[in-house]
Scaffold this active site. Structure first.
Site, PDB file in Angstrom:
ATOM      1  CG  ASP A 107     -35.926 -13.577 -26.626  1.00 27.42           C
ATOM      2  OD1 ASP A 107     -36.708 -12.618 -26.667  1.00 27.42           O
ATOM      3  OD2 ASP A 107     -36.271 -14.705 -27.067  1.00 27.42           O
TER       4      ASP A 107
ATOM      5  N   GLY B 246     -37.994 -14.820 -33.576  1.00 28.24           N
ATOM      6  CA  GLY B 246     -39.298 -15.203 -34.115  1.00 28.24           C
ATOM      7  C   GLY B 246     -40.234 -15.618 -33.000  1.00 28.24           C
TER       8      GLY B 246
ATOM      9  CG  ASP C  51     -33.888 -19.337 -26.642  1.00 24.97           C
ATOM     10  OD1 ASP C  51     -33.761 -18.881 -25.482  1.00 24.97           O
ATOM     11  OD2 ASP C  51     -34.774 -18.941 -27.431  1.00 24.97           O
TER      12      ASP C  51
ATOM     13  CD  GLU D 213     -32.682 -16.486 -28.084  1.00 21.58           C
ATOM     14  OE1 GLU D 213     -32.223 -17.256 -28.963  1.00 21.58           O
ATOM     15  OE2 GLU D 213     -33.794 -15.951 -28.172  1.00 21.58           O
TER      16      GLU D 213
ATOM     17  CB  SER E 190     -35.825 -21.500 -33.275  1.00 21.94           C
ATOM     18  OG  SER E 190     -36.106 -21.826 -31.928  1.00 21.94           O
TER      19      SER E 190
ATOM     20  CE  LYS F 136     -33.958 -19.767 -30.460  1.00 21.68           C
ATOM     21  NZ  LYS F 136     -34.432 -18.351 -30.526  1.00 21.68           N
TER      22      LYS F 136
ATOM     23  CE  LYS G  60     -36.916 -21.933 -28.369  1.00 24.33           C
ATOM     24  NZ  LYS G  60     -36.916 -20.546 -27.857  1.00 24.33           N
TER      25      LYS G  60
ATOM     26  CE  LYS H 266     -38.137 -13.852 -29.871  1.00 21.70           C
ATOM     27  NZ  LYS H 266     -38.557 -14.727 -28.755  1.00 21.70           N
TER      28      LYS H 266
END
Ligand code: OSB
Ligand code: MG
Length: 375
Positions: A242, A294, A192, A217, A139, A165, A167, A266
């Site tokens: 998430d 994570g 995400d 996400e 990520s 991934k 952001k 998670k």
């Protein structure tokens, strides 16, 4: 097995400096503040858990401070009153306490590790895990320029990570994804948003369909599953939930509504390993892929993530990157390493890694030990 005989629980407030700051749509973290839980039994064995709540309530409502309070005032006293026969009982003992999932998960995780240590089996086997090798992705946070992000992507693609991934947030989305995709046409890529959008932004999110993302996400609100269902109908790209999923019941409702097609599990967000496994089992039954998210964990939380990822339904690469991506020196030995995008799951008892108590002490800001009143 016999009822577990607990002797002491120690909480530690930890602070570890990250190698590089991590920026999401809700903010930037430099120092990682978190809580470690050590549960000791009467034989002197220890189990360890990590609370993934952050300093400020930006990802969810919990913080390092609320986790400490909940553990001290409610959750630890409950374990003195009702000693679990098996770690899977802990979730039930905590059930009447509303939410506070990360606090519950940290203590439950320590009890799971202690149980596995006492049984002399790896935690992943105690959980019913099957895989000796797990696939991982990485990520990548928001950067100050596209070139910096491209350099990060390049670095971790070269290191072998199985998916990247990135952001996103309004103003750092379609152009960024387009630039990464142009440069890396064949990688497994996802984005995400950490709840940075509303349905009013759906055109921007639909525009991402062009870039062959594995998933988007949590684009919408942290507590939403209704608008996500509306958005999923407009998107070809699968939505992965998430923030919105805290329990197997949340997962069941979200899947029934069509709020997403993938779930990020998670352990901390769902209140522990038992609930994480229950969500996994539900998703396997429905043919919905899951992966392990994570929270920038230290080696202790990371080891728990490795263990849960060995369950058969974790078919997509998770966010459990190598220790060295975050830390100069981790709290476990050996540290978690990634080669060719995989982690080899250790076959030692408990979380499967040795603890570096010297480093744990070095990064402890303060600690407190609790004992049952009758002892
Ligand atoms: O949304 O998955 C998230 C980190 C902190 C809070 C939320 C998230 C993340 C990450 C990083 O994406 C995952 C990791 O490398 O541990
Ligand atoms: Mg996320």
């Amino acid at each position: 097995m016999m009822r577990m005989q607990l002797a002491a629980i120690t909480l530690r407030a930890m602070r570890m400096r990250m190698k590089t700051p991590f920026t999401t749509s809700f903010g930037t973290e430099w120092d990682k503040d978190f809580i470690l839980v050590e549960v000791k039994d009467v034989e002197g064995r220890s189990g360890w858990g990590e609370a993934v709540a952050m300093k400020a309530p930006l990802y969810n409502e919990e913080t390092v401070g609320t986790v400490w309070l909940m553990l001290k005032e409610f959750l630890i006293p409950l374990l003195w009153q009702q000693t679990p026969g098996h770690p899977r009982d802990v979730a039930g003992i905590f059930r009447h306490i509303r939410r506070n999932y990360m606090a519950k998960a940290a203590l439950e995780g320590a009890v799971w590790d202690l149980y596995a240590m006492a049984e002399n089996i790896p935690l992943y086997r105690a959980l019913g895990g099957e895989r000796a090798v797990i696939d991982v992705g990485i990520s990548l946070g928001i950067e100050s320029s596209v070139d910096k992000l491209l350099a990060q992507v390049e670095k971790y693609v070269a290191a072998g990570y199985k998916r990247i991934k990135i952001k996103i947030k309004p103003g750092w989305d379609v152009d960024i994804v387009a630039a990464v995709r142009r440069r890396f046409p064949a990688i497994q890529l996802m984005a995400d948003a950490n709840s940075a959008y509303t349905l009013a932004d759906s055109a921007r999110l639909v525009a991402l369909d062009e870039y062959n993302l594995m998933m988007i996400e949590q684009p919408l609100a942290h507590d939403d599953i209704i608008d996500h269902a509306v958005l999923q109908k407009q998107l070809q790209t699968p939505i992965c939930l998430d923030e919105s999923i805290h329990s197997v019941e949340d997962a069941r409702k979200a899947l029934a509504l069509g709020s997403g097609r993938i779930i990020n599990i998670k352990i901390g967000r769902v209140g522990g390993l038992t609930e994480a496994k229950a969500i996994h089992d539900l998703c396997v039954g429905k043919g919905v892929p899951v992966w392990c998210g994570g929270m920038l964990e230290s080696g202790i939380g990371r080891a728990h993530n490795v263990a849960i990822t060995t369950l058969a339904g974790f078919t997509l690469p998770g966010d459990t990157a190598a220790s060295s991506r975050y830390w100069e020196e981790d709290l476990i030995e050996p540290e978690v390493t990634v080669h060719d995008g995989v982690i080899h799951v250790p076959d030692r008892p408990g979380i499967g890694y040795m603890l570096r108590r010297d480093r744990i002490d070095k990064y402890t800001l303060y600690s407190e030990t609790f004992r049952p009143e009758t002892m």
